[in-house]
Design a protein around this motif. Structure first.
Motif, PDB file in Angstrom:
ATOM      1  N   SER A  96      37.678  30.093  41.820  1.00  0.00           N
ATOM      2  CA  SER A  96      36.302  30.744  41.548  1.00  0.00           C
ATOM      3  C   SER A  96      36.187  31.711  40.954  1.00  0.00           C
ATOM      4  CB  SER A  96      35.483  30.314  43.028  1.00  0.00           C
ATOM      5  OG  SER A  96      35.440  29.195  43.334  1.00  0.00           O
ATOM      6  N   SER A  97      37.095  32.512  41.206  1.00  0.00           N
ATOM      7  CA  SER A  97      36.900  34.047  40.752  1.00  0.00           C
ATOM      8  C   SER A  97      37.240  34.110  39.393  1.00  0.00           C
ATOM      9  CB  SER A  97      38.079  34.760  41.543  1.00  0.00           C
ATOM     10  OG  SER A  97      39.294  34.541  41.146  1.00  0.00           O
ATOM     11  N   ILE A 100      33.337  33.640  37.505  1.00  0.00           N
ATOM     12  CA  ILE A 100      32.321  34.076  37.773  1.00  0.00           C
ATOM     13  C   ILE A 100      31.704  34.634  36.326  1.00  0.00           C
ATOM     14  CG2 ILE A 100      31.554  36.464  38.590  1.00  0.00           C
ATOM     15  CD1 ILE A 100      31.713  34.492  40.944  1.00  0.00           C
ATOM     16  N   THR A 175      29.199  38.456  42.860  1.00  0.00           N
ATOM     17  CA  THR A 175      30.007  37.568  43.612  1.00  0.00           C
ATOM     18  C   THR A 175      29.287  36.067  43.681  1.00  0.00           C
ATOM     19  OG1 THR A 175      28.561  38.150  45.667  1.00  0.00           O
ATOM     20  CG2 THR A 175      30.471  39.699  44.861  1.00  0.00           C
ATOM     21  N   GLU A 176      30.168  35.307  44.356  1.00  0.00           N
ATOM     22  CA  GLU A 176      29.661  33.730  44.544  1.00  0.00           C
ATOM     23  C   GLU A 176      28.219  33.923  45.115  1.00  0.00           C
ATOM     24  OE1 GLU A 176      31.151  29.322  45.811  1.00  0.00           O
ATOM     25  OE2 GLU A 176      32.328  31.033  45.810  1.00  0.00           O
ATOM     26  N   GLY A 182      26.395  27.720  44.899  1.00  0.00           N
ATOM     27  CA  GLY A 182      27.941  28.107  45.114  1.00  0.00           C
ATOM     28  C   GLY A 182      28.825  27.485  44.127  1.00  0.00           C
ATOM     29  N   ILE A 183      29.772  27.877  44.072  1.00  0.00           N
ATOM     30  CA  ILE A 183      31.019  27.480  43.248  1.00  0.00           C
ATOM     31  C   ILE A 183      31.790  26.570  43.905  1.00  0.00           C
ATOM     32  CG2 ILE A 183      33.054  27.771  41.791  1.00  0.00           C
ATOM     33  CD1 ILE A 183      31.671  30.701  41.013  1.00  0.00           C
ATOM     34  N   ASP A 184      32.452  27.087  45.094  1.00  0.00           N
ATOM     35  CA  ASP A 184      33.430  26.200  46.031  1.00  0.00           C
ATOM     36  C   ASP A 184      32.524  25.118  46.471  1.00  0.00           C
ATOM     37  OD1 ASP A 184      36.031  27.333  45.031  1.00  0.00           O
ATOM     38  OD2 ASP A 184      35.631  28.904  46.513  1.00  0.00           O
TER      39      ASP A 184
END
Length: 214
Positions: A96-97, A100, A175-176, A182-184
């Motif tokens: 996920s990082s 961004i 940040t997420e 959300g990403i995850d």
């Protein structure tokens, strides 16, 4: 994907239902071409062992796919929408990082087709920082279908703090938790969604958990 009138004679952009499958083919071709050029020597060794096990020893292994985070420092992925980014993240097996910058471009500027990668580039320079020697990977898809990528190596430390498209961030990293979704875990966090739910009347704790899950 083409420009044509609809049944009422109104001109517009037509997107066929097979656009996702065609885009996937293009991206696969692009990645097959670029991957051997960016892999580390260690990954070449891993690929050689993988080929030996798969084709000589006959072990049922999937095709070798390197960990791109070991040879690329920053990723600028075509932000054609939430589902597009999630699909590309899964296909490239990225954390996920690494996503961004692209999600930030989607949040601030929406789907601007392949130009989203340049917005993501601006975010990366302004908020993440690009150091000398680092590699930046840029992947975009367009009509045709056409696909392309750039791999940039920084010749110096890049100060993008005055990048006009991201000046309102003042160098702040997202940040997420700052993203609308959300990403995850696809949790909708957009303030407007919360406001609409508040005006919809009382909901039970079970309903709240269901909303968070979806």
């Amino acid at each position: 994907m083409h420009w044509s009138p609809d049944a009422q004679g109104v001109n517009g952009i037509y997107l066929g239902k097979d656009i996702v499958a065609e885009a996937s083919k293009v991206i696969e071709d692009v990645m097959r071409a670029i991957t051997p050029k960016v892999m580390t020597w260690g990954q070449y060794g891993e690929a050689g062992v993988h080929v030996l096990r798969r084709h000589v020893l006959g072990q049922p292994l999937p095709p070798y796919r390197p960990d791109y985070t070991r040879c690329i420092d920053h990723f600028l992925i075509h932000a054609g929408g939430y589902a597009v980014l999630k699909g590309l993240q899964e296909g490239l097996n990225l954390p996920s990082s690494a996503m961004i910058a692209s999600f930030a471009a989607l949040r601030e500027y929406g789907n601007t087709s392949a130009s989203t990668t340049w917005y993501a580039f601006g975010y990366t320079e302004a908020c993440e920082g690009v150091k000398r020697g680092q590699r930046v990977f840029q992947l975009g898809v367009g009509g045709g279908m056409k696909g392309g990528c750039n791999v940039w190596r920084a010749l110096r430390d890049v100060d993008g703090s005055k990048h006009s498209a991201w000046a309102h961030f003042a160098g702040k990293r997202l940040t997420e938790a700052d993203l609308p979704r959300g990403i995850d875990k696809d949790v909708v966090r957009h303030p407007r969604a919360v406001e609409l739910l508040a005006h919809a009347g009382p909901i039970s704790a079970l309903d709240t958990e269901t909303i968070d899950e979806h």
